[in-house]
Design a protein around this motif. Structure first.
Motif, PDB file in Angstrom:
ATOM      1  N   VAL A 222      13.498   6.859   4.369  1.00  0.00           N
ATOM      2  CA  VAL A 222      12.884   6.807   5.697  1.00  0.00           C
ATOM      3  C   VAL A 222      12.597   8.196   6.278  1.00  0.00           C
ATOM      4  CG1 VAL A 222      13.138   5.962   8.056  1.00  0.00           C
ATOM      5  CG2 VAL A 222      13.898   4.547   6.130  1.00  0.00           C
ATOM      6  N   PRO A 223      13.529   9.155   6.219  1.00  0.00           N
ATOM      7  CA  PRO A 223      13.214  10.479   6.773  1.00  0.00           C
ATOM      8  C   PRO A 223      12.000  11.135   6.119  1.00  0.00           C
ATOM      9  CG  PRO A 223      15.572  10.263   6.404  1.00  0.00           C
ATOM     10  CD  PRO A 223      14.928   9.084   5.751  1.00  0.00           C
ATOM     11  N   TYR A 224      11.794  10.880   4.825  1.00  0.00           N
ATOM     12  CA  TYR A 224      10.639  11.467   4.147  1.00  0.00           C
ATOM     13  C   TYR A 224       9.342  10.814   4.609  1.00  0.00           C
ATOM     14  CZ  TYR A 224      14.347  13.251   1.146  1.00  0.00           C
ATOM     15  OH  TYR A 224      15.486  13.866   0.673  1.00  0.00           O
ATOM     16  N   MET A 225       9.429   9.526   4.956  1.00  0.00           N
ATOM     17  CA  MET A 225       8.247   8.879   5.519  1.00  0.00           C
ATOM     18  C   MET A 225       7.990   9.388   6.938  1.00  0.00           C
ATOM     19  SD  MET A 225       8.212   4.916   4.180  1.00  0.00           S
ATOM     20  CE  MET A 225       9.974   4.528   4.233  1.00  0.00           C
ATOM     21  N   ALA A 226       9.049   9.590   7.683  1.00  0.00           N
ATOM     22  CA  ALA A 226       8.894  10.088   9.051  1.00  0.00           C
ATOM     23  C   ALA A 226       8.217  11.460   9.056  1.00  0.00           C
ATOM     24  CB  ALA A 226      10.250  10.160   9.738  1.00  0.00           C
ATOM     25  N   LYS A 227       8.570  12.286   8.069  1.00  0.00           N
ATOM     26  CA  LYS A 227       7.976  13.636   7.970  1.00  0.00           C
ATOM     27  C   LYS A 227       6.683  13.641   7.160  1.00  0.00           C
ATOM     28  CE  LYS A 227      11.886  15.223   6.334  1.00  0.00           C
ATOM     29  NZ  LYS A 227      12.930  16.134   5.794  1.00  0.00           N
ATOM     30  N   ARG A 239      11.165  -4.120   3.286  1.00  0.00           N
ATOM     31  CA  ARG A 239      11.288  -2.898   4.082  1.00  0.00           C
ATOM     32  C   ARG A 239       9.951  -2.174   4.143  1.00  0.00           C
ATOM     33  NH1 ARG A 239      16.788   0.433   3.803  1.00  0.00           N
ATOM     34  NH2 ARG A 239      16.971  -0.132   5.981  1.00  0.00           N
ATOM     35  N   ALA A 240       9.167  -2.257   3.073  1.00  0.00           N
ATOM     36  CA  ALA A 240       7.855  -1.608   3.068  1.00  0.00           C
ATOM     37  C   ALA A 240       6.995  -2.126   4.220  1.00  0.00           C
ATOM     38  CB  ALA A 240       7.156  -1.845   1.731  1.00  0.00           C
ATOM     39  N   ALA A 241       7.051  -3.432   4.460  1.00  0.00           N
ATOM     40  CA  ALA A 241       6.256  -4.023   5.538  1.00  0.00           C
ATOM     41  C   ALA A 241       6.697  -3.508   6.906  1.00  0.00           C
ATOM     42  CB  ALA A 241       6.373  -5.548   5.494  1.00  0.00           C
ATOM     43  N   ILE A 242       7.982  -3.253   7.064  1.00  0.00           N
ATOM     44  CA  ILE A 242       8.492  -2.726   8.326  1.00  0.00           C
ATOM     45  C   ILE A 242       7.959  -1.321   8.569  1.00  0.00           C
ATOM     46  CG2 ILE A 242      10.569  -1.966   9.541  1.00  0.00           C
ATOM     47  CD1 ILE A 242      12.082  -4.221   8.104  1.00  0.00           C
ATOM     48  N   LYS A 245       4.279  -0.498   9.410  1.00  0.00           N
ATOM     49  CA  LYS A 245       3.893  -0.652  10.819  1.00  0.00           C
ATOM     50  C   LYS A 245       4.327   0.548  11.658  1.00  0.00           C
ATOM     51  CE  LYS A 245       4.427  -5.692  10.581  1.00  0.00           C
ATOM     52  NZ  LYS A 245       5.223  -6.866  11.050  1.00  0.00           N
ATOM     53  N   THR A 246       5.304   1.302  11.130  1.00  0.00           N
ATOM     54  CA  THR A 246       5.896   2.400  11.894  1.00  0.00           C
ATOM     55  C   THR A 246       5.323   3.757  11.517  1.00  0.00           C
ATOM     56  OG1 THR A 246       7.948   1.124  11.925  1.00  0.00           O
ATOM     57  CG2 THR A 246       8.087   3.418  12.620  1.00  0.00           C
ATOM     58  N   TYR A 247       5.062   3.940  10.231  1.00  0.00           N
ATOM     59  CA  TYR A 247       4.604   5.228   9.723  1.00  0.00           C
ATOM     60  C   TYR A 247       3.244   5.087   9.038  1.00  0.00           C
ATOM     61  CZ  TYR A 247       9.528   6.348  10.477  1.00  0.00           C
ATOM     62  OH  TYR A 247      10.759   6.519  11.038  1.00  0.00           O
ATOM     63  N   ASN A 248       2.680   6.214   8.625  1.00  0.00           N
ATOM     64  CA  ASN A 248       1.352   6.223   8.007  1.00  0.00           C
ATOM     65  C   ASN A 248       1.451   5.902   6.519  1.00  0.00           C
ATOM     66  OD1 ASN A 248      -1.475   6.550   8.044  1.00  0.00           O
ATOM     67  ND2 ASN A 248      -1.299   8.659   7.302  1.00  0.00           N
ATOM     68  N   TYR A 249       2.077   4.758   6.226  1.00  0.00           N
ATOM     69  CA  TYR A 249       2.286   4.336   4.841  1.00  0.00           C
ATOM     70  C   TYR A 249       1.829   2.886   4.670  1.00  0.00           C
ATOM     71  CZ  TYR A 249       4.907   8.560   3.745  1.00  0.00           C
ATOM     72  OH  TYR A 249       5.244   9.868   3.510  1.00  0.00           O
ATOM     73  N   ASP A 250       1.520   2.541   3.442  1.00  0.00           N
ATOM     74  CA  ASP A 250       1.180   1.168   3.092  1.00  0.00           C
ATOM     75  C   ASP A 250       1.770   0.886   1.715  1.00  0.00           C
ATOM     76  OD1 ASP A 250       0.153  -1.376   3.282  1.00  0.00           O
ATOM     77  OD2 ASP A 250      -1.919  -0.749   3.611  1.00  0.00           O
ATOM     78  N   PHE A 251       1.632  -0.347   1.232  1.00  0.00           N
ATOM     79  CA  PHE A 251       2.226  -0.686  -0.058  1.00  0.00           C
ATOM     80  C   PHE A 251       1.345  -1.656  -0.821  1.00  0.00           C
ATOM     81  CE2 PHE A 251       3.681  -3.653   3.089  1.00  0.00           C
ATOM     82  CZ  PHE A 251       3.870  -4.881   2.461  1.00  0.00           C
ATOM     83  N   THR A 252       1.513  -1.651  -2.129  1.00  0.00           N
ATOM     84  CA  THR A 252       0.690  -2.487  -2.995  1.00  0.00           C
ATOM     85  C   THR A 252       1.454  -2.772  -4.284  1.00  0.00           C
ATOM     86  OG1 THR A 252      -1.503  -2.669  -4.023  1.00  0.00           O
ATOM     87  CG2 THR A 252      -0.415  -0.532  -4.174  1.00  0.00           C
ATOM     88  N   VAL A 253       0.981  -3.745  -5.043  1.00  0.00           N
ATOM     89  CA  VAL A 253       1.538  -4.023  -6.369  1.00  0.00           C
ATOM     90  C   VAL A 253       0.547  -3.499  -7.407  1.00  0.00           C
ATOM     91  CG1 VAL A 253       2.222  -5.800  -8.012  1.00  0.00           C
ATOM     92  CG2 VAL A 253       2.843  -6.039  -5.608  1.00  0.00           C
ATOM     93  N   ALA A 296      10.190 -13.358   9.366  1.00  0.00           N
ATOM     94  CA  ALA A 296      11.070 -12.430  10.077  1.00  0.00           C
ATOM     95  C   ALA A 296      11.517 -11.277   9.179  1.00  0.00           C
ATOM     96  CB  ALA A 296      12.296 -13.178  10.607  1.00  0.00           C
ATOM     97  N   TYR A 297      11.812 -11.580   7.915  1.00  0.00           N
ATOM     98  CA  TYR A 297      12.366 -10.582   6.994  1.00  0.00           C
ATOM     99  C   TYR A 297      11.287  -9.954   6.110  1.00  0.00           C
ATOM    100  CZ  TYR A 297      15.997  -8.599   3.922  1.00  0.00           C
ATOM    101  OH  TYR A 297      16.811  -7.751   3.195  1.00  0.00           O
ATOM    102  N   ASN A 298      10.047 -10.420   6.241  1.00  0.00           N
ATOM    103  CA  ASN A 298       8.916  -9.907   5.459  1.00  0.00           C
ATOM    104  C   ASN A 298       9.146 -10.074   3.954  1.00  0.00           C
ATOM    105  OD1 ASN A 298       7.120  -8.696   7.581  1.00  0.00           O
ATOM    106  ND2 ASN A 298       8.963  -7.491   7.977  1.00  0.00           N
ATOM    107  N   VAL A 299       9.509 -11.284   3.566  1.00  0.00           N
ATOM    108  CA  VAL A 299       9.775 -11.590   2.161  1.00  0.00           C
ATOM    109  C   VAL A 299       9.081 -12.896   1.790  1.00  0.00           C
ATOM    110  CG1 VAL A 299      11.990 -10.383   2.075  1.00  0.00           C
ATOM    111  CG2 VAL A 299      11.924 -12.776   2.787  1.00  0.00           C
TER     112      VAL A 299
END
Length: 350
Positions: A222-227, A239-242, A245-253, A296-299
């Protein structure tokens, strides 16, 4: 001596759980109207209490007493040390711990006889319960990436070895289950597999020379995403979905595919409130609760035939077709080799 240690630990856990019980309404509930749950902390605890425990109590009158413990490995260790009598009735773990409980004969049977809603669970998931637990959610290992570094979604796990990005990659330690899945993916991509892990350690050694960090837990990313210093790394979709929404990140398969992590629950064989534990599992596997928990849990849910918004379904395992494509590692093989893989990983990242 072993029995004494087990009883002592069980008493300690029971006392700890009792200390967490509120003194509000329901605190004086009778012994037979309670179920003691050992699970994860942080957001998992709050989500469980809101979306599972509270409505379950409202519907059944059974009080849920929740204790936030450690990882699934640590929770099962408590069951094993206590010889099946750890002082709680339901353990939140993964299917790896269910396999250990099956081998050790320390978990109670969980079948459709005790849990009728097990009939809603696809066979691909049921075969990983070993008759001693239930799968309640499905996560997958995704590729988390910095939107600023990738104008388009990266299509392959190989981007982590691209010199443009490798100084921002994270190499997870296999003491954490995320690190185990990362190794399995590397083995597959490198032409090996669960029975031929050499390519995984070779690629780990190559990447570790340049990587940003080697985290032990997913929270350490998380700190590396924050920075915004992290570029691309494996991460569970929940957790990726959470953090998307908070940082400038996205996820894929990536196109090479990925592994599923099966969230599981098991009942210690010596649990005091088995009947209530079965009722809680059955409630959790009901369709409405599965849909609520998944969102709720993004799963992904553990039951089939549920409807989800298109954007949610695109990033999580929600259909039989998606479940059919994702890989599920053989738990017995992972459990047998995990300590050895940890040693080989440590050699690779030196």
């Amino acid at each position: 001596m072993k029995k004494f240690i087990g009883v002592a630990l069980a008493c300690g856990l029971s006392a700890s759980m009792a200390s967490c019980v509120s003194t509000g309404p329901g605190a004086g509930v009778s012994r037979g109207k309670v179920v003691l749950v050992e699970g994860y902390g942080a957001e998992y605890e709050s989500l469980f209490k809101e979306h599972i425990a509270k409505p379950f109590t409202e519907e059944t009158g059974i009080q849920v007493k929740y204790r936030a413990g450690g990882s699934g490995t640590e929770t099962y260790a408590a069951i094993r040390i206590a010889n099946g009598e750890p002082g709680f009735d339901l353990a939140v773990m993964t299917y790896f711990e269910l396999n250990r409980g099956y081998q050790d004969h320390l978990l109670a049977p969980v079948t459709e006889k005790q849990v009728p809603n097990m009939s809603n669970v696809p066979q691909k998931l049921q075969e990983h319960t070993y008759g001693v637990g239930a799968i309640q959610d499905v996560q997958q290992v995704s590729l988390m990436y910095n939107r600023g570094d990738f104008p388009k979604r990266p299509a392959s796990w190989d981007v982590m070895w691209d010199p443009k990005y490798w100084q921002g990659t994270l190499v997870f330690n296999p003491t954490n289950i995320l690190g185990v899945y990362a190794l399995l993916n590397l083995a597959d991509v490198g032409g090996g597999g669960i029975s031929s892990m050499g390519p995984a350690f070779k690629r780990t050694e190559e990447l570790a020379k340049h990587a940003l960090a080697t985290p032990t837990t997913s929270a350490e990313a998380v700190p590396y995403m924050a920075k915004q210093t992290a570029t691309a790394f494996p991460y569970f979709d929940g957790r990726a979905a959470i953090y998307a929404k908070t940082y400038n990140y996205d996820f894929t398969v990536p196109r090479e595919g990925t592994y599923a992590n099966l969230g599981a629950v098991g009942i210690p064989d010596g649990a005091d409130h088995k009947g209530n534990a079965y009722k809680l599992i059955n409630y959790w596997l009901s369709e409405s609760v599965q849909e609520r928990w998944a969102r709720a849990y993004n799963v992904g849910p553990a039951v089939s035939g549920l409807a989800f918004p298109a954007d949610f379904a695109a990033q999580h395992i929600t259909t039989p077709e998606q479940l059919g494509k994702v890989k599920v590692a053989d738990a017995a093989t992972v459990n047998k080799n995990r300590t050895k893989w940890q040693r080989e990983w440590q050699e690779a990242v030196r």
